[in-house]
Design an enzyme around this catalytic site. Structure first.
Site, PDB file in Angstrom:
ATOM      1  N   GLU A   1       3.320  -1.351  -8.879  1.00  0.00           N
ATOM      2  CA  GLU A   1       1.991  -1.928  -8.782  1.00  0.00           C
ATOM      3  C   GLU A   1       1.725  -2.841  -9.877  1.00  0.00           C
ATOM      4  OE1 GLU A   1      -0.288   1.942  -9.360  1.00  0.00           O
ATOM      5  OE2 GLU A   1       1.133   2.789  -7.914  1.00  0.00           O
TER       6      GLU A   1
ATOM      7  N   HIS B   1      -2.257  -1.639  -5.835  1.00  0.00           N
ATOM      8  CA  HIS B   1      -1.499  -0.290  -5.721  1.00  0.00           C
ATOM      9  C   HIS B   1      -0.574  -0.169  -4.661  1.00  0.00           C
ATOM     10  CE1 HIS B   1      -0.850   3.934  -5.549  1.00  0.00           C
ATOM     11  NE2 HIS B   1      -1.916   4.172  -6.633  1.00  0.00           N
TER      12      HIS B   1
ATOM     13  N   ARG C   1      -3.851   5.488   2.589  1.00  0.00           N
ATOM     14  CA  ARG C   1      -2.762   6.207   1.870  1.00  0.00           C
ATOM     15  C   ARG C   1      -1.572   5.126   2.316  1.00  0.00           C
ATOM     16  NH1 ARG C   1      -2.736   8.247  -2.227  1.00  0.00           N
ATOM     17  NH2 ARG C   1      -4.021   9.908  -1.572  1.00  0.00           N
TER      18      ARG C   1
HETATM   19  O1  TA6 Z   1      -0.930   4.709  -9.357  1.00  0.00           O
HETATM   20  C1  TA6 Z   1      -0.581   6.015  -9.672  1.00  0.00           C
HETATM   21  C2  TA6 Z   1      -1.586   6.861  -9.473  1.00  0.00           C
HETATM   22  O2  TA6 Z   1      -2.658   6.578 -10.569  1.00  0.00           O
HETATM   23  C3  TA6 Z   1      -1.272   8.343  -9.711  1.00  0.00           C
HETATM   24  O3  TA6 Z   1      -1.653   8.967 -10.652  1.00  0.00           O
HETATM   25  C4  TA6 Z   1      -1.984   9.078  -8.394  1.00  0.00           C
HETATM   26  O4  TA6 Z   1      -3.248   9.418  -8.637  1.00  0.00           O
HETATM   27  C5  TA6 Z   1      -1.947   7.805  -7.463  1.00  0.00           C
HETATM   28  O5  TA6 Z   1      -2.538   6.593  -8.281  1.00  0.00           O
HETATM   29  C6  TA6 Z   1      -2.693   7.935  -6.210  1.00  0.00           C
HETATM   30  O6  TA6 Z   1      -4.260   7.934  -6.350  1.00  0.00           O
HETATM   31  P1  TA6 Z   1      -5.201   8.106  -5.007  1.00  0.00           P
HETATM   32  O7  TA6 Z   1      -6.529   8.238  -5.591  1.00  0.00           O
HETATM   33  O8  TA6 Z   1      -4.890   6.975  -4.213  1.00  0.00           O
HETATM   34  O9  TA6 Z   1      -4.759   9.581  -4.437  1.00  0.00           O
END
Ligand code: TA6
Length: 299
Positions: A273, A168, A57
């Site tokens: 991202e 991400h 995270r």
């Molecule tokens: O990048 C944004 C996103 O697609 C949000 O919609 C949220 O789901 C985030 O990614 C985090 O996703 P995760 O699977 O890491 O909890």
């Protein structure tokens, strides 16, 4: 002194003579720290799992071969949200330091770390879920005040496959309410918080005053900047990819994630991202795709 790299506790750590450093967890080839001028550019949750039990995270998780929950009727349909790049064990392929390349300017040295993931390294379940022979090489290049992360995808099989990719990245800020994200003026985006309808951004700057989850597509200007108190903090340049996601979970969504701590940590991060997430990239056997980000820190 020379740039140096060392491996410890399942991560590769590179340091320049200037003290700038980058730390990459082999799990997910996840960048979990990038320090320039002694200051941390990356946000990682205090409750982030770094033991391989779930995607980190924070940091720069690699989203591949699908972004978001995959469409059920697509070849990636049986994969988890954001695919398997960020939750696989990558191999450290080695490092090289150089005085050339996009980042090394004015004789400053740079150091490049390479990580590999291929079909053979996947779990049996994942291989079944997405049975294509692919090869990934992820390069992380550290230079003074700069970082470049690049994903190279090769189709090593006999069948074409389609993929999406996205880096991400969770960027650290002192106070997201004093930040704007610049460079997306008049770009088209899907707003996943509102009604997922296509919109066009009317202002040159995006202010973060609540949950933001926008997928920008085919952005003309290749640099998106995080500006705090009117001062540019981080420039994110897209390299051979044209889409970006801006995400801040804000209060409720932050509370709702068990590995997002502290609860008010949303004030200290913004995800800018970069990726190819609008539709699918198709790779014929033997073909290669490369795309990534070139980052400039002004910390
Ligand atoms: O990048 C944004 C996103 O697609 C949000 O919609 C949220 O789901 C985030 O990614 C985090 O996703 P995760 O699977 O890491 O909890």
């Amino acid at each position: 002194p020379q740039p140096n790299v060392h491996l410890e506790q399942g991560r590769a750590i590179a340091r320049l003579p200037s003290g700038d450093s980058v730390e990459v967890l082999l799990y997910g080839a996840t960048v979990i720290s990038w320090k320039s001028n002694g200051k941390e550019n990356i946000w990682v949750s205090d409750a982030a799992k770094l033991d391989g039990s779930k995607p980190v995270r924070g940091g720069i998780p690699i989203v591949f071969p699908c972004f978001g929950p995959p469409p059920k009727d697509h070849a990636t349909g049986k994969l988890p949200q954001h695919g398997f790049g960020r939750n696989s064990h990558w191999e450290y392929l080695g490092s090289s330091s150089s005085e050339s390349g996009a980042l090394a300017k004015g004789g400053d040295d740079s150091i490049k770390l390479d990580f590999g993931l291929s079909h053979q390294q996947l779990s049996e379940d994942t291989k079944k879920a997405w049975p294509y022979e692919f090869g990934l090489v992820y390069s992380v290049t550290l230079a003074k005040d700069g970082l470049q992360t690049m994903l190279n995808v090769t189709n090593q099989g006999k069948e074409a496959f389609e993929f999406q990719m996205l880096l991400h990245s969770y960027w650290r800020v002192d106070d997201v309410t004093r930040c704007t994200v610049n460079g997306l003026g008049s770009a088209t985006y899907i707003d996943k918080v509102l009604d997922a309808k296509e919109q066009q951004q009317s202002t040159p700057e995006l202010r973060i005053t609540g949950e933001v989850d926008r997928v920008y597509k085919s952005i003309k200007q290749d640099i998106t900047s995080i500006v705090q108190d009117g001062k540019s903090r981080l420039d994110v340049q897209r390299d051979r990819i044209v889409d970006s996601v801006i995400w801040n979970p804000w209060i409720e969504k932050a509370k709702g994630m068990g590995d997002f701590e502290p609860n008010d940590g949303y004030k200290n991060m913004i995800c800018v991202e970069v990726g190819a997430v609008d539709g699918w990239q198709k790779l014929e056997p033997g073909e290669t795709f490369e795309g990534g980000q070139i980052l400039k820190s002004h910390l």
